[in-house]
Design a protein around this motif. Structure first.
Motif, PDB file in Angstrom:
ATOM      1  N   ASP A   1       0.838  -1.209   0.000  1.00  0.00           N
ATOM      2  CA  ASP A   1       0.000   0.000   0.000  1.00  0.00           C
ATOM      3  C   ASP A   1       0.867   1.250   0.000  1.00  0.00           C
ATOM      4  N   SER A   2       1.936   1.239   0.814  1.00  0.00           N
ATOM      5  CA  SER A   2       2.840   2.392   0.870  1.00  0.00           C
ATOM      6  C   SER A   2       3.540   2.601  -0.463  1.00  0.00           C
TER       7      SER A   2
ATOM      8  N   ASP B   1       1.228   4.151  -2.929  1.00  0.00           N
ATOM      9  CA  ASP B   1       1.027   5.558  -2.604  1.00  0.00           C
ATOM     10  C   ASP B   1       2.240   6.398  -2.991  1.00  0.00           C
TER      11      ASP B   1
ATOM     12  N   SER C   1       2.327   6.935  -6.685  1.00  0.00           N
ATOM     13  CA  SER C   1       1.315   7.915  -7.090  1.00  0.00           C
ATOM     14  C   SER C   1       1.826   9.335  -6.836  1.00  0.00           C
TER      15      SER C   1
END
Length: 484
Positions: free
Chosen positions: A161-162, A165, A168
């Motif tokens: 998830d990190s 992110d 992005s």
């Protein structure tokens, strides 16, 4: 040189000094900002002989690459060491007070005492109680291993998830760099943010970068898989809620390519993701298999056999969910999770500890002390002797294929300690290399307050000289006008 030319030169110097002063001030104010790269205001003479100030960012591609590699390897090793420390904690820490090998030794002592005085029922209860401690140690360790695998799985999910992110954010900043360069604006703040993001990414997965002439940057894993090229690539992972023997974890996919787990105590993992995969899929399962082999051998070792034939073994003191005596020398996955003392021996559960001496838990054919003689010790002596008898183990779990059960359990602890020793040594080395690489990069690109203050004094002197020149020209012009 005419007075007007002199005035223009002085004004140019004042403008340059102003720009240089702004750059130095910004450097000083960001001296403690993580990821800030110092700027140098360099005077450049143009084709007409005039001077302008060009702002140059203090980059060093080679040192940055070394820093990123150092961060990745150090983070991977630190993550592995954390997992190994958690496994060691299951065994009670440095003294291994909670390790199965410790309780196997205690059980051997308790049975020796009971065999020497078979008429003492309190010694029978002590032996069964010690056996329960051993069973609790094994099942607690098995449950702990499963929890460590779940925790590694959770950490992998958090890391994925990190990473998504960060990529992005990287796209947004990367576009800002491209636009700033295309418009002739200052891209340095965006470049700082982009480099900081690459540094953060390197702690999750090994990363290399390629920069294009327009300022665009592409990112790859050290295995060559694309992380970012114009847009972030898909990074997916499906976590599991629980783990048991034989349950494999899901892979992390980067742009459709599975990320490889680290290998060895001096792990090949770069970044925390590969190290967590190694803990979840390699180290913890192998430790669990060794625990399964210890459990299987204990069930076989204390199994009851028919007195007349010495055959048809059935679970005696120890049993498991299946309720059978597993075949010798073959791994029985998950047996340690349900390993327990047979209730038929536990007084609190309606059993009789003296059956250790007499036998017969599995029926009349399995009772050896048929006369109920208080001094009967044949079975007990056999159990004691079994502690010093080598038995076969499955060689695929990484330990010896023939050993006593106590030696085998101790070897499992030794296997973990050897892993930890290698990992600890590697962790010290990699942490030191990472620190040195980071310091070298920061020394080259970071802000030195002494240097910036020295520059500020030079700028001040330049400003004073220009102001003095303008003042002189002004006085000369006044004199000329007065004459006229």
């Amino acid at each position: 040189m005419t007075l007007s030319t002199t005035m223009n030169t002085a004004n140019g110097i004042l403008g340059n000094s102003s720009t240089q002063s702004q750059v130095v001030s910004k450097n000083i104010s960001n001296s403690q900002t993580v990821g800030y790269v110092k700027r140098d205001a360099v005077t450049v003479v143009n084709a007409t002989g005039g001077s302008t100030v060009k702002i140059i960012r203090a980059e060093d591609v080679v040192l940055q690459k070394q820093m990123l590699t150092g961060q990745s390897t150090a983070e991977g090793q630190a993550t592995l060491n954390k997992g190994l420390d958690q496994l060691k904690a299951l065994l009670g820490g440095n003294d291994y007070d909670l390790a199965p090998s410790t309780y196997i030794s205690k059980l051997q002592t308790a049975l020796q005492s009971y065999a020497a005085q078979p008429s003492e029922t309190t010694l029978a209860q002590t032996a069964v109680s010690t056996a329960q401690d051993l069973a609790n140690s094994i099942t607690a360790t098995s449950q702990g291993i499963a929890k460590i695998r779940v925790q590694a799985d959770t950490d992998i999910k958090g890391g994925v998830d990190s990473l998504n992110d960060l990529l992005s954010q990287f796209m947004t900043v990367n576009e800002a760099v491209i636009k700033a360069k295309a418009a002739g604006e200052d891209p340095n703040d965006a470049l700082d943010r982009r480099d900081k993001l690459v540094s953060d990414i390197s702690k999750l997965v090994g990363v290399s970068k390629t920069e294009r002439p327009n300022g665009d940057m592409a990112l790859y894993t050290n295995e060559g898989t694309v992380l970012f090229d114009k847009i972030p690539r898909s990074i997916t992972f499906d976590p599991r809620g629980s783990y048991g023997a034989g349950i494999a974890g899901n892979s992390v996919y980067i742009d459709g390519v599975p990320l490889k787990a680290g290998v060895g105590g001096n792990t090949s993992a770069q970044g925390s993701l590969a190290a967590n995969l190694q803990i979840r899929d390699t180290i913890a399962p192998q430790f669990e298999q060794q625990l399964d082999e210890t459990s299987r051998s204990l069930i076989s070792m204390f199994s009851e056999k028919e007195k007349a034939t010495g055959n048809n073994p059935m679970p005696g003191l120890f049993t498991w969910q299946n309720g059978t005596t597993p075949p010798a020398g073959a791994l029985q996955p998950g047996i340690s999770a349900t390993f327990a003392v047979n209730p038929a021996y536990v007084k609190e559960q309606g059993g009789d500890p003296v059956r250790l001496r007499d036998g017969g838990v599995n029926g009349a054919l399995y009772k050896w002390n048929t006369d109920n003689t208080a001094s009967y010790s044949t079975l007990l002596n056999g159990y004691v002797a079994a502690f010093d008898t080598k038995v076969g183990f499955d060689a695929t779990v990484g330990l010896e294929s023939s050993a006593t059960v106590g030696k085998y359990a101790a070897s499992s602890v030794g296997w973990l300690e050897a892993y930890r020793s290698t990992a600890d040594s590697a962790n010290e080395t990699k942490a030191a290399l990472s620190q040195r690489a980071t310091e070298a990069y920061q020394n080259k690109t970071g802000v030195s307050l002494d240097e910036e203050l020295s520059k500020m004094l030079d700028i001040e002197q330049s400003y004073k000289a220009s102001a003095k020149l303008i003042s002189t020209v002004d006085e000369m012009l006044k004199s000329l006008l007065g004459i006229a």
